[in-house]
Motif scaffolding. Sequence first.
Motif, mmCIF file in Angstrom:
data_model
loop_
_atom_site.group_PDB
_atom_site.id
_atom_site.type_symbol
_atom_site.label_atom_id
_atom_site.label_comp_id
_atom_site.label_asym_id
_atom_site.label_seq_id
_atom_site.Cartn_x
_atom_site.Cartn_y
_atom_site.Cartn_z
ATOM 1 N N SER A 32 0.832 -1.209 0.000
ATOM 2 C CA SER A 32 0.000 0.000 0.000
ATOM 3 C C SER A 32 0.864 1.256 0.000
ATOM 4 C CB SER A 32 -0.939 -0.002 1.198
ATOM 5 O OG SER A 32 -0.188 0.128 2.379
ATOM 6 N N GLY A 33 0.238 2.324 -0.435
ATOM 7 C CA GLY A 33 0.973 3.570 -0.542
ATOM 8 C C GLY A 33 0.702 4.567 0.559
ATOM 9 N N ASP A 34 -0.498 4.536 1.089
ATOM 10 C CA ASP A 34 -0.841 5.547 2.090
ATOM 11 C C ASP A 34 -1.035 4.911 3.468
ATOM 12 O OD1 ASP A 34 -3.112 4.219 1.314
ATOM 13 O OD2 ASP A 34 -4.420 5.947 1.523
ATOM 14 N N GLN A 35 -1.115 5.763 4.481
ATOM 15 C CA GLN A 35 -1.206 5.291 5.855
ATOM 16 C C GLN A 35 -2.544 4.640 6.172
ATOM 17 O OE1 GLN A 35 -0.166 8.647 8.354
ATOM 18 N NE2 GLN A 35 1.678 7.558 9.007
ATOM 19 N N LEU A 36 -3.614 5.147 5.598
ATOM 20 C CA LEU A 36 -4.933 4.606 5.893
ATOM 21 C C LEU A 36 -5.057 3.156 5.418
ATOM 22 C CD1 LEU A 36 -7.758 5.019 7.023
ATOM 23 C CD2 LEU A 36 -8.447 5.853 4.781
ATOM 24 N N THR A 37 -4.603 2.889 4.224
ATOM 25 C CA THR A 37 -4.659 1.530 3.691
ATOM 26 C C THR A 37 -3.762 0.595 4.490
ATOM 27 O OG1 THR A 37 -5.029 2.489 1.511
ATOM 28 C CG2 THR A 37 -4.470 0.164 1.590
ATOM 29 N N THR A 38 -2.604 1.079 4.884
ATOM 30 C CA THR A 38 -1.706 0.281 5.708
ATOM 31 C C THR A 38 -2.344 -0.031 7.061
ATOM 32 O OG1 THR A 38 0.203 1.300 4.653
ATOM 33 C CG2 THR A 38 0.593 0.186 6.733
#
Length: 60
Positions: A32-38
Amino acid sequence: MQTKNVQSDMGIGLAVLFSVLTAVAAAGMVASGDQLTTAVAFAVAVVAASLAVVSAQTFW
């Protein structure tokens, strides 16, 4: 008195299923690229790992 013992492989099957889900979610954390998805992938991985342990213990 118990006269018949029934054994099931459901605990092993569910543990494997949730373990695979944990591995997929962990891979999603890395990809994932962003913090929310992580964060969502981490939450899914933790819940799936917990369910893997619980299912293995419940159907022992």
